[in-house]
Structures are given as structure tokens and as C-alpha cells.
Design a protein around this motif. Structure first.
Motif, PDB file in Angstrom:
ATOM      1  N   ASP A 196       0.838  -1.217   0.000  1.00 35.74           N
ATOM      2  CA  ASP A 196       0.000   0.000   0.000  1.00 35.74           C
ATOM      3  C   ASP A 196       0.868   1.260   0.000  1.00 35.74           C
ATOM      4  OD1 ASP A 196      -2.319   1.520   0.061  1.00 35.74           O
ATOM      5  OD2 ASP A 196      -2.620   1.312   2.218  1.00 35.74           O
ATOM      6  N   HIS A 200       0.814   4.193  -2.866  1.00 33.60           N
ATOM      7  CA  HIS A 200       0.504   5.619  -2.681  1.00 33.60           C
ATOM      8  C   HIS A 200       1.541   6.484  -3.396  1.00 33.60           C
ATOM      9  CE1 HIS A 200      -1.796   4.382   1.160  1.00 33.60           C
ATOM     10  NE2 HIS A 200      -2.558   4.336   0.094  1.00 33.60           N
ATOM     11  N   HIS A 270      -6.081   2.341  -7.040  1.00 37.27           N
ATOM     12  CA  HIS A 270      -6.830   2.437  -5.782  1.00 37.27           C
ATOM     13  C   HIS A 270      -8.336   2.321  -6.006  1.00 37.27           C
ATOM     14  CE1 HIS A 270      -3.461   3.259  -3.157  1.00 37.27           C
ATOM     15  NE2 HIS A 270      -4.325   3.256  -2.145  1.00 37.27           N
ATOM     16  N   HIS A 284      -6.601  -4.433   1.824  1.00 39.08           N
ATOM     17  CA  HIS A 284      -6.393  -3.360   0.837  1.00 39.08           C
ATOM     18  C   HIS A 284      -5.061  -3.469   0.075  1.00 39.08           C
ATOM     19  CE1 HIS A 284      -6.315   0.625  -0.905  1.00 39.08           C
ATOM     20  NE2 HIS A 284      -5.265   0.973  -0.180  1.00 39.08           N
ATOM     21  N   LEU A 288      -4.280  -4.265  -3.920  1.00 39.61           N
ATOM     22  CA  LEU A 288      -3.545  -3.379  -4.835  1.00 39.61           C
ATOM     23  C   LEU A 288      -2.472  -4.160  -5.601  1.00 39.61           C
ATOM     24  CD1 LEU A 288      -2.980  -0.345  -2.414  1.00 39.61           C
ATOM     25  CD2 LEU A 288      -4.520  -0.363  -4.390  1.00 39.61           C
TER      26      LEU A 288
HETATM   27 ZN    ZN Z   1      -3.925   2.649  -0.247  1.00 36.03          ZN
END
Ligand code: ZN
Ligand code: NZQ
Length: 394
Positions: A196, A200, A270, A284, A288
Motif C-alpha cells: 500500500d 501511494h 486504488h 487493501h 492493490l
Molecule cells: Zn492505499
């Protein structure tokens, strides 16, 4: 380069035993009646909640506790928190946990500032927030970056919709980050967190231009650092230095530092993952990792210079005259290798889900709706593209 506003108002208190400062930090922010919000059982079992409550008591701060936030946090728990906060005249939200707990606290905080409206309307895009009660966190997992971000992601468990609302009003007042607190994480959560954090940064990196050299160099350093320490943590989960590097990266990756000067970022991966989370309740970061390689192969031709730079400067691909397209594809393949090396999936089967064609079409429809029609900078995606990427990721 594009102009930008950089707003990172969160006070970061980083290091061993920093959670003991909770009471003094809340007091310094003007909080006097605190809702201590937490997740399942990890923060209770580790004794962290006990230490936080003790610190609040020592500072003479009233508090009530509300646990039970689940990953992909539910609107129902937010509503429970709103009621409890109103009954107790709460003026400060202290989240003890990860992105899910912090986001649940942010949603409660929005609702308290605007008691006449249903908070879900923010997530439906029907209106903007008029205020937000102060929120702060004691972070227990390096991942979502919610500890410094303006984002809040909530799942309406009755409809299966997972939706984000972004507003600077919700940026937390302080973030206590003690890397030791993350040592009790299951490996899968540590690794999903690393995926994650990287994402980002990558969402802000794969754009159609405007990026500043300084921003790109910072982004590449964040990515290389997370990859290095994710591998170390895979082998040695108790390594404090590695925990610290990854924890600081989680905040820098999502407080907009790596977006300064770009066009606002891509964020399609996302948005695609949020639908997988809403429908299948997947973790999550793992979600991804499962969708990114397919997204990358779908869009790279339209964003070649970024994919080539990424391959060379982040993934270590050597330019031996094989040509841009080959370099870009080698970079994507090396990223998959990295995911596998830390136990992350590279497609939906490895993630443990096999959506039917009907479910793919529903995720694409819902994703298009959540995006307001289209999403992306590396390549602008429409509903049909979203369905194609889901199919590629099966
Ligand atoms: Zn994220
Ligand atoms: O509930 P407990 O028992 O605490 O267990 C949690 C949970 O099962 C566990 N955990 C956390 N800290 C632990 C621990 N277990 C042992 N020791 C510890 N120290 O980890 C599990 C996952 O926790 P969660 O809070 O869900 O993790 P994360 O920080 O990855 O947050 C994910 C959520 O944040 C959203 C995601 O969509 C997802 O809903 N995001 C929020 C963002 C934001 N607000 O800026 C941005 C992100 O892109 C993301 O969308």
C-alpha cells in the motif's frame, strides 16, 4: 511542473515508548473529553489500550472507549461511535490502530461537526463537510498513511459500497509512531502495508507530466527504501530499524509530499481495488498488488517515459539497448517478482478471489460511479477499460 499547495499539519511524534505521551499531546491540542477508538483485539492484547488510557488518566482527561472497528471499516460502527460520542459530549477522537480505525474516527468526527446531516452523504458525493472534530492517532500498522492524509475510506456494509471522502479538515492533529508497536502484526498485514505504501507513491508517480525532479527523486527513494526493508521484514519481522523505515515511509507516501508539482496523480489502481474490497472484503494492500500488474500492462504504452524511468531507477533494469517498450515490461515483471518475494499476490486468483463476469461488470460499473465517470492520468480509464483490467487480473 504544476503549482501546488502542500498542507501537512500533523505533528509527528516518532520513536520508542511515544504512546506514553498521549495524554499530554491531547491536552496540548485542547482535547478534554476523548473517544478512544480501536479495532478488534490486537491493541487490547498488547496492552497498548491500557497504556494509552493510563496516560489520559494521568493528564486528567475524561475518556470512553469504543473498539470493534473491522478492516474496510463499516458505516454501522461509525454510527455507533457518533451516538456514543454525543452521549458523552466528546470533543476529541483518538484512534489507536491502523487506517481502518483512523478512518472510522475521521468519519465520526465529520458527523459530530454537522449533526443535522447523514455522514454517508459525504461519501456519496452529495455534499462537502462543513467541519470536523479533532482527530489524532496512535499508529499500530504502517500502511494506509491515514495518520497524515486528508482521506477517509468507509464501507457501507449494507450495500457493499466502499467509498472515499477527501478533505483537509480531517488531517489528524498528531500521529504517535512507535515502530515497536508494529512488531505484533501478522506477516501478511506487514507485507500488505508495504504494498500500500508503495502504491501511494506510485499513484502520484505514473502521471502524464508536470513532475518535478526533486519530487521524482523523493518518490524513487521512498520506493527503493520500502522494497529494501519489506524484504528484511519478511525474513526478520522483529527488526526495529526496518519497522521504523517502513513506518516513516507510510506517512511520507500519503501526505502528498511525493505529489508536489504533478498533475494530481492517477489513483486508478486504488479505485479499482476499492471495489474489490467492497465486494470481497480483501486486505487493501494485497488487493492493490493483485491488480497493479494488469493495470500497468494495460496503460504503459500511453505513459512510456514514466514506466522506463521507473524500471531503471526503481527496479534496477539495465538499459542495454533493448528499447523503451522492453525496458518498461521488464520493470513491470520485476515488480511482480518483488511482490512474490514478500508473499504478495500478483493477480486475483493468488489473492483468493475469482469474480464472475457479472461481478466484474458490477465492479466496473460501481468504480465508474465512484470516480464520477472516468479515472486516471497515465491513461484515462472508462468503465470498459476497468472491466478489461479486472479480466486481465483474473
Ligand atoms: Zn492505499
Ligand atoms: O483489528 P485489530 O485486531 O487491531 O487487527 C488489525 C486488522 O486486522 C491488524 N493490526 C493492526 N495493527 C496491529 C494489528 N495486528 C497486530 N498488531 C498490530 N500492531 O491489522 C489488520 C488491518 O488493520 P487496518 O487498520 O485495516 O490496516 P490498514 O492500515 O492497512 O488500513 C486499511 C484501510 O485503510 C483504507 C483502506 O482502504 C482500508 O479500508 N485506506 C485509507 C487511506 C487513508 N485514509 O488515507 C488510504 C489508503 O489508500 C486506504 O484506502
Amino acid at each position: 511542473m504544476f503549482g501546488f499547495t502542500y498542507f501537512a499539519p500533523t505533528k509527528v511524534v516518532f520513536g520508542k515508548d511515544t504512546e506514553k505521551q498521549a495524554g499530554a499531546l491531547v491536552r496540548a491540542c485542547g482535547g478534554s473529553r476523548v473517544l478512544v477508538h480501536y479495532g478488534g483485539s490486537s491493541a487490547l492484547k498488547s496492552g497498548l489500550i491500557g497504556r494509552v488510557v493510563k496516560s489520559l488518566d494521568e493528564a486528567g482527561i475524561f475518556h470512553v472507549e469504543l473498539g470493534g472497528v473491522v478492516p474496510n471499516p463499516h458505516l454501522g460502527k461509525v454510527r455507533e461511535g457518533i451516538e456514543l460520542a454525543k452521549q458523552n459530549d466528546i470533543d476529541f477522537l483518538l484512534a489507536v490502530g491502523g487506517g481502518s480505525v483512523i478512518d472510522s474516527a475521521k468519519a465520526i468526527a465529520y458527523a459530530l461537526a454537522d449533526p443535522d446531516h447523514d455522514v454517508w452523504e459525504l461519501f456519496q458525493g452529495k455534499r462537502s463537510a462543513v467541519g470536523c472534530f479533532p482527530v489524532a492517532s496512535i499508529l499500530t500498522i504502517a500502511a494506509a498513511g491515514s495518520e497524515m492524509s486528508n482521506s477517509c475510506v468507509i464501507t457501507n456494509e449494507l450495500t457493499g459500497e466502499k467509498r472515499a471522502y477527501n478533505d483537509d479538515l480531517a488531517r489528524p492533529r498528531f500521529a504517535v509512531m512507535n515502530p515497536d508497536l508494529t512488531k505484533t502484526l501478522p506477516d501478511y498485514q506487514t507485507e500488505s502495508g508495504c504494498a500500500d505504501i508503495m502504491m501511494h507513491t506510485m499513484e502520484r508517480y505514473f502521471t502524464q507530466g508536470g513532475n518535478m525532479e526533486l519530487t521524482d527523486e523523493i518518490a524513487e527513494a521512498v520506493l527503493r527504501t520500502v522494497m529494501k526493508y519489506a524484504k528484511i521484514l519478511h525474513a526478520d519481522p522483529q527488526n526495529y530499524e526496518a519497522r521504523a523505515e517502513v513506518m516513516w515511509a507510510s506517512s511520507l507516501a500519503h501526505n502528498d509530499l511525493t505529489g508536489c508539482g504533478n498533475d494530481g496523480g492517477d489513483f486508478a489502481t486504488h479505485m479499482l481495488e476499492h471495489e474489490m474490497g467492497g465486494m470481497f472484503d480483501v486486505t487493501h494492500g494485497a488487493g492493490l498488488a493483485a491488480i497493479w500488474p494488469s493495470w500497468a500492462r494495460y496503460v504503459y504504452k500511453e505513459c512510456m517515459p514514466r514506466f522506463v524511468r521507473y524500471a531503471i531507477k526503481v527496479m534496477g533494469v539495465k538499459d542495454e539497448g533493448q528499447g523503451d517498450e522492453q525496458i518498461a515490461l521488464e520493470g513491470i515483471a520485476k515488480m511482480e517478482e518483488f511482490y512474490r518475494s514478500i508473499g504478495m499476490p500478483t493477480n486475483m486468483r493468488e489473492l483468493g478471489i475469482t469474480p464472475t463476469e457479472e461481478q466484474i461488470l458490477e465492479m466496473a460499473r460501481s468504480c465508474r460511479e465512484a470516480c464520477g465517470g472516468k479515472q486516471g492520468s497515465a491513461k484515462v480509464l472508462y468503465e470498459e477499460d476497468m472491466a478489461n483490467i479486472y479480466r486481465m487480473a483474473l
